[in-house]
Design an enzyme around this catalytic site. Structure first.
Site, PDB file in Angstrom:
ATOM      1  N   ASP A  85       0.862  -1.167   0.000  1.00  0.00           N
ATOM      2  CA  ASP A  85       0.000   0.000   0.000  1.00  0.00           C
ATOM      3  C   ASP A  85       0.911   1.234   0.000  1.00  0.00           C
ATOM      4  O   ASP A  85       2.092   1.146   0.358  1.00  0.00           O
ATOM      5  CB  ASP A  85      -0.876  -0.046   1.252  1.00  0.00           C
ATOM      6  N   ASP A  87      -0.258   4.977   0.994  1.00  0.00           N
ATOM      7  CA  ASP A  87      -0.536   5.965   2.036  1.00  0.00           C
ATOM      8  C   ASP A  87      -0.346   5.364   3.423  1.00  0.00           C
ATOM      9  O   ASP A  87      -0.889   4.294   3.733  1.00  0.00           O
ATOM     10  CB  ASP A  87      -1.962   6.489   1.892  1.00  0.00           C
TER      11      ASP A  87
END
Length: 293
Positions: A85, A87
């Site tokens: 991922d 963020d």
């Protein structure tokens, strides 16, 4: 193998000895500690004890010292595909919130982001809602949020070391492609897959370009990429921080919750609460001298 990883140089011989003694007190046989990095990371091989019991015993033995604990099979630790991922995982920011700040909408959008990553509301619906609030934001102000990006410590070393070992590294994000492409280049990764916003006449229309990448699609992208590269799922590593990463992290051969919200931390096989992203290298058995930026 049980791996201990300290946030700083706090992993001394007394802590390692206490953990080994705690395992033996429950009937485990233990090997000699194998230091992966002095005062930073250590492996303790053991047998005769269920993994969950070993992890619980080690956490009790380390007490309040900021040390991460992980238990996994010794075989095939080094992974050939890393999916991350973006963020709050590869970068310290939530990019949607940074864009909102540029639009003067942080107070309206940040609470929606927080609820989405915590798993309290549907991610795809919340993303559509947040993008709709950005309607009319100029293309220049949208891209200005790129200047706020803060790489997560250890990210460059993680990607460089794994790529030098022949692994494929990629971003799978529910965020926006313009920013994942920037982070991919910044960290020297192979691939990025993310959502995209619709821009017309120099401004955001308030709509996403379908299809929207959300929880289940992240896991499916991981499986498709592994199949395309001829890598078994046991040879994959996935890392994230929020509810949207649950399916991807649970599908991977080694799934890691990194400084994560409870919605992910409580279901991931491994959690890193204290260390930086180099912890993912120690989990795979890399030694300090093998890690390079």
């Amino acid at each position: 193998v049980l791996t201990l990883i300290a946030a700083t140089n706090l992993l001394d011989d007394s802590i390692i000895a206490s953990v080994a003694a705690a395992l033996r007190a429950l009937g485990a046989g233990t090997g000699s500690p194998d230091m992966l990095a002095p005062n930073r990371a250590c492996d303790i091989a053991f047998d005769g004890l269920p993994p969950a019991a070993a992890e619980a015993a080690a956490r009790r033995a380390t007490g309040s010292v900021p040390i991460d604990v992980a238990v996994q099979p010794r075989e095939s630790r080094k992974k050939r595909l890393l999916a991350a991922d973006m963020d709050a995982t590869l970068i310290e920011n939530e990019i949607v919130d940074e864009i909102a700040a540029a639009a003067g909408l942080r107070e309206r959008i940040a609470p929606i982001t927080a609820r989405a990553v915590a798993g309290e509301i549907d991610f795809a619906a919340s993303l559509n809602e947040r993008v709709a609030l950005m309607k009319g934001l100029s293309r220049e102000r949208y891209f200005a949020a790129m200047r706020a990006i803060r790489p997560m410590p250890g990210g460059r070393a993680l990607m460089s070391t794994m790529r030098r070992a022949g692994a494929h590294t990629m971003i799978i994000s529910g965020g926006f492609r313009a920013f994942t492409g920037h982070v991919r280049a910044m960290l020297g990764m192979d691939e990025d897959i993310a959502n995209d916003v619709e821009i017309h006449d120099g401004a955001l229309t308030g709509r996403l370009v379908p299809p929207v990448i959300a929880r289940e699609s992240k896991a499916e992208i991981l499986r498709e990429t592994a199949a395309r590269l001829g890598i078994a799922m046991s040879g994959t590593l996935a890392v994230g921080d929020g509810a949207n990463d649950r399916a991807m992290v649970q599908a991977a051969g080694l799934g890691i919750a990194f400084r994560a919200k409870p919605a992910l931390r409580d279901v991931a096989a491994v959690r890193i609460d204290h260390g930086d992203l180099t912890a993912l290298l120690y989990l795979q058995g890399y030694r300090e001298e093998e890690i390079r930026e």
